[in-house]
Enzyme design. Structure first.
Site, PDB file in Angstrom:
ATOM      1  N   HIS A 206       0.796  -1.236   0.000  1.00  0.00           N
ATOM      2  CA  HIS A 206       0.000   0.000   0.000  1.00  0.00           C
ATOM      3  C   HIS A 206       0.826   1.282   0.000  1.00  0.00           C
ATOM      4  O   HIS A 206       0.265   2.372  -0.070  1.00  0.00           O
ATOM      5  CB  HIS A 206      -0.951   0.032   1.204  1.00  0.00           C
ATOM      6  CG  HIS A 206      -0.256   0.314   2.509  1.00  0.00           C
ATOM      7  ND1 HIS A 206       0.344  -0.668   3.250  1.00  0.00           N
ATOM      8  CD2 HIS A 206      -0.069   1.465   3.188  1.00  0.00           C
ATOM      9  CE1 HIS A 206       0.873  -0.126   4.331  1.00  0.00           C
ATOM     10  NE2 HIS A 206       0.646   1.166   4.324  1.00  0.00           N
TER      11      HIS A 206
HETATM   12  C1  UD1 Z   1      -2.378   5.752   5.257  1.00  0.00           C
HETATM   13  C2  UD1 Z   1      -1.097   6.387   5.801  1.00  0.00           C
HETATM   14  C3  UD1 Z   1       0.028   5.365   5.781  1.00  0.00           C
HETATM   15  C4  UD1 Z   1      -0.374   4.098   6.509  1.00  0.00           C
HETATM   16  C5  UD1 Z   1      -1.683   3.571   5.955  1.00  0.00           C
HETATM   17  C6  UD1 Z   1      -2.155   2.402   6.784  1.00  0.00           C
HETATM   18  C7  UD1 Z   1      -0.841   8.790   5.343  1.00  0.00           C
HETATM   19  C8  UD1 Z   1      -0.123   9.793   4.526  1.00  0.00           C
HETATM   20  N1  UD1 Z   1      -0.671   7.510   4.963  1.00  0.00           N
HETATM   21  O1  UD1 Z   1      -2.128   5.427   3.905  1.00  0.00           O
HETATM   22  O2  UD1 Z   1       1.170   5.908   6.436  1.00  0.00           O
HETATM   23  O3  UD1 Z   1       0.641   3.144   6.344  1.00  0.00           O
HETATM   24  O4  UD1 Z   1      -2.687   4.599   6.022  1.00  0.00           O
HETATM   25  O5  UD1 Z   1      -3.044   1.589   6.113  1.00  0.00           O
HETATM   26  O6  UD1 Z   1      -1.522   9.128   6.285  1.00  0.00           O
HETATM   27  N2  UD1 Z   1      -9.520   4.378   0.919  1.00  0.00           N
HETATM   28  C9  UD1 Z   1     -10.713   3.706   0.873  1.00  0.00           C
HETATM   29  N3  UD1 Z   1     -11.297   3.366   2.060  1.00  0.00           N
HETATM   30  C10 UD1 Z   1     -10.768   3.678   3.281  1.00  0.00           C
HETATM   31  C11 UD1 Z   1      -9.559   4.374   3.299  1.00  0.00           C
HETATM   32  C12 UD1 Z   1      -8.938   4.709   2.109  1.00  0.00           C
HETATM   33  O7  UD1 Z   1     -11.233   3.404  -0.182  1.00  0.00           O
HETATM   34  O8  UD1 Z   1     -11.370   3.329   4.315  1.00  0.00           O
HETATM   35  C13 UD1 Z   1      -8.839   4.699  -0.361  1.00  0.00           C
HETATM   36  C14 UD1 Z   1      -9.162   6.087  -0.908  1.00  0.00           C
HETATM   37  O9  UD1 Z   1      -9.192   6.004  -2.292  1.00  0.00           O
HETATM   38  C15 UD1 Z   1      -7.962   6.901  -0.461  1.00  0.00           C
HETATM   39  C16 UD1 Z   1      -6.828   5.893  -0.533  1.00  0.00           C
HETATM   40  O10 UD1 Z   1      -7.406   4.653  -0.140  1.00  0.00           O
HETATM   41  O11 UD1 Z   1      -7.736   8.024  -1.289  1.00  0.00           O
HETATM   42  C17 UD1 Z   1      -5.652   6.207   0.371  1.00  0.00           C
HETATM   43  O12 UD1 Z   1      -6.084   6.398   1.726  1.00  0.00           O
HETATM   44  P1  UD1 Z   1      -5.261   7.349   2.718  1.00  0.00           P
HETATM   45  O13 UD1 Z   1      -5.841   7.245   4.078  1.00  0.00           O
HETATM   46  O14 UD1 Z   1      -5.115   8.706   2.143  1.00  0.00           O
HETATM   47  O15 UD1 Z   1      -3.809   6.741   2.696  1.00  0.00           O
HETATM   48  P2  UD1 Z   1      -3.330   5.236   2.897  1.00  0.00           P
HETATM   49  O16 UD1 Z   1      -2.723   4.788   1.621  1.00  0.00           O
HETATM   50  O17 UD1 Z   1      -4.439   4.443   3.470  1.00  0.00           O
HETATM   51  N1  UDP Z   2      -3.708  -5.648   8.886  1.00  0.00           N
HETATM   52  C1  UDP Z   2      -4.963  -6.241   9.031  1.00  0.00           C
HETATM   53  N2  UDP Z   2      -5.595  -6.678   7.895  1.00  0.00           N
HETATM   54  C2  UDP Z   2      -5.060  -6.574   6.648  1.00  0.00           C
HETATM   55  C3  UDP Z   2      -3.762  -5.982   6.522  1.00  0.00           C
HETATM   56  C4  UDP Z   2      -3.126  -5.514   7.655  1.00  0.00           C
HETATM   57  O1  UDP Z   2      -5.476  -6.360  10.139  1.00  0.00           O
HETATM   58  O2  UDP Z   2      -5.704  -6.994   5.672  1.00  0.00           O
HETATM   59  C5  UDP Z   2      -3.020  -5.166  10.093  1.00  0.00           C
HETATM   60  C6  UDP Z   2      -1.653  -5.747  10.312  1.00  0.00           C
HETATM   61  O3  UDP Z   2      -1.753  -6.977  11.001  1.00  0.00           O
HETATM   62  C7  UDP Z   2      -0.966  -4.668  11.126  1.00  0.00           C
HETATM   63  C8  UDP Z   2      -1.573  -3.391  10.591  1.00  0.00           C
HETATM   64  O4  UDP Z   2      -2.785  -3.778   9.936  1.00  0.00           O
HETATM   65  O5  UDP Z   2      -1.280  -4.791  12.504  1.00  0.00           O
HETATM   66  C9  UDP Z   2      -0.641  -2.733   9.628  1.00  0.00           C
HETATM   67  O6  UDP Z   2      -1.299  -1.691   9.009  1.00  0.00           O
HETATM   68  P1  UDP Z   2      -0.932  -1.170   7.557  1.00  0.00           P
HETATM   69  O7  UDP Z   2      -0.142  -2.187   6.829  1.00  0.00           O
HETATM   70  O8  UDP Z   2      -2.202  -0.702   6.955  1.00  0.00           O
HETATM   71  O9  UDP Z   2      -0.091   0.150   7.882  1.00  0.00           O
HETATM   72  P2  UDP Z   2       1.427   0.434   8.309  1.00  0.00           P
HETATM   73  O10 UDP Z   2       1.766  -0.417   9.465  1.00  0.00           O
HETATM   74  O11 UDP Z   2       2.281   0.199   7.112  1.00  0.00           O
HETATM   75  O12 UDP Z   2       1.393   1.890   8.624  1.00  0.00           O
END
Ligand code: UD1
Ligand code: UDP
Length: 361
Positions: A206
């Site tokens: 991601h």
């Molecule tokens: C965010 C964090 C990242 C973290 C990740 C955990 C920032 C800059 N990034 O990234 O550090 O590792 O969360 O998972 O804060 N979307 C959905 N449904 C949701 C949420 C998001 O469809 O419930 C889609 C939307 O199109 C959105 C995109 O995912 O634009 C990205 O979501 P966003 O929260 O901006 O960043 P993440 O990639 O999730």
């Molecule tokens: N995780 C989860 N379901 C998934 C993928 C990840 O519960 O399908 C959990 C994972 O076990 C960990 C956390 O989400 O505890 C990590 O989050 P993510 O990878 O979204 O973000 P990051 O740690 O890179 O910020």
């Protein structure tokens, strides 16, 4: 005292699960949980509140998705209003997302002390949005909860006063220990996906650097398809990655071309824990998943150029594989099967949450 805790993204719900419970056991602290709404799909948010018994947020700001500036700006505005109403003595933020930075900035501008869980992590790559969020948050905070010795060293090198830094251990280790039994009892994910323990690869992707660069993303997917011709690959797909692959029209073709590449919706924490524990190898660009691989002694391949969790590379449990070509990805993942690392324990003893709660009073 009143503590406002800001959470908004999946890994923050998971970290807050243990910290919120520890805080609420301490008499005299009133915790006001604020969800920014950065993550909002049920399988990115609600499932964690339910499975991990996280208290219902007092406020859900409903900010949702957007560009970095728009998302962070809207969060800042809404958090400021909430802080003015709640008048906290301290604001607690987690990790490195836009919700973290917005929480820290809102508090700093109102002169409210900030506590930061997972302080001191550095990738030393300033093009990562998370690196900016971490550095700025650490420099606004007055209580810095560092998970590792390396994190402490990073903070000291940046001139943060030593008395503000507390090496408490990693709260994700606490969570993993706390929910291990429940996951074993309740998760049916292996049966549901028809998986044999230690005979599948688990993949998550991601990071913006991978999803937003078409060449890197293609390399990763081609690499995973090649691996899936040898051993099943389970790929719980993050919404960021899903949205991009849908736009490219590549999503249906992925599973159709390679049935053993099992593209599934994001799973809950209990299922994730069972997948991580039983995988032969984990291939990921997630921060949390790299550590969880180590907790279960599952070899990990990190599909990035660098990692904040350097100690996992140094100890041999994790290897970096910059996604520059599919063949290297295939080879690195397949050859990691059975690999082990040194006997190290960099993340504390599973009591980080209690230490944090005690230091907050
Ligand atoms: C965010 C964090 C990242 C973290 C990740 C955990 C920032 C800059 N990034 O990234 O550090 O590792 O969360 O998972 O804060 N979307 C959905 N449904 C949701 C949420 C998001 O469809 O419930 C889609 C939307 O199109 C959105 C995109 O995912 O634009 C990205 O979501 P966003 O929260 O901006 O960043 P993440 O990639 O999730
Ligand atoms: N995780 C989860 N379901 C998934 C993928 C990840 O519960 O399908 C959990 C994972 O076990 C960990 C956390 O989400 O505890 C990590 O989050 P993510 O990878 O979204 O973000 P990051 O740690 O890179 O910020």
């Amino acid at each position: 005292m009143t503590l406002v805790t800001i959470i908004g993204a999946r890994p923050q719900f998971i970290k807050a699960a243990v910290v919120s419970h520890a805080i609420r056991r301490i008499p005299g602290i009133r915790e006001v949980l604020v969800h920014t709404g950065q993550h909002y799909d049920d399988n990115m948010s609600a499932v964690f509140f339910q499975e991990l018994e996280i208290p219902e947020p007092a406020h859900n700001l409903g900010i949702g998705s957007g560009s970095h500036g728009a998302q962070t700006g809207r969060q800042l505005l809404a958090i400021e209003e909430t802080l003015l109403r709640e008048k906290p003595d301290c604001v607690l933020v987690y990790g490195d997302t836009n919700s973290t930075l917005a929480g820290a900035l809102a508090a700093a501008k109102l002169n409210v002390p900030i506590a930061h869980v997972e302080a001191g992590l550095r990738s030393f790559n300033r093009s990562m949005p998370e690196e900016i969020n971490r550095v700025l948050t650490d420099h606004c905070a007055s209580l810095l909860f560092a998970p590792t010795d390396l994190a402490v060293q990073n903070l000291i090198r940046e001139g943060i006063p030593q008395h503000a830094i507390h090496r408490v251990g990693d709260v994700m280790f606490d969570v993993a220990l706390h929910f291990a039994h429940k996951a074993e009892q309740q998760s049916r994910v292996l049966t549901r996906l028809d998986l044999i323990p230690k005979q599948f690869v688990l993949a998550t992707i991601h990071r913006a650097a991978n999803t937003d660069d078409p060449v890197r993303l293609k390399n990763i997917l081609d690499g995973l398809e090649q691996v899936a011709r040898v051993i099943p690959v389970v790929f719980p797909i993050h919404p960021r990655t899903r949205v991009i692959l849908e736009k490219q029209g590549r999503l249906p073709e992925l599973s159709n071309n390679t049935p053993q590449l099992k593209v599934i919706a994001p799973v809950g924490y209990l299922d994730m824990l069972m997948l991580e524990k039983n995988a032969a190898v984990i291939a990921t660009d997630s921060g949390g998943v790299q550590k969880e691989a180590f907790f279960y002694q599952t070899p990990c391949v990190t599909l990035r150029d660098e990692t904040e969790w350097r100690e996992l590379i140094d100890s041999g449990w994790n290897r970096l594989c910059p996604p520059s070509n599919p063949e290297t990805i295939r080879h690195t993942i397949l050859s990691a099967r059975g690999a082990r690392g040194n006997n190290v324990q960099p993340y504390g003893d599973g009591t980080a949450a209690e230490k944090i709660a005690a230091l907050l009073t």
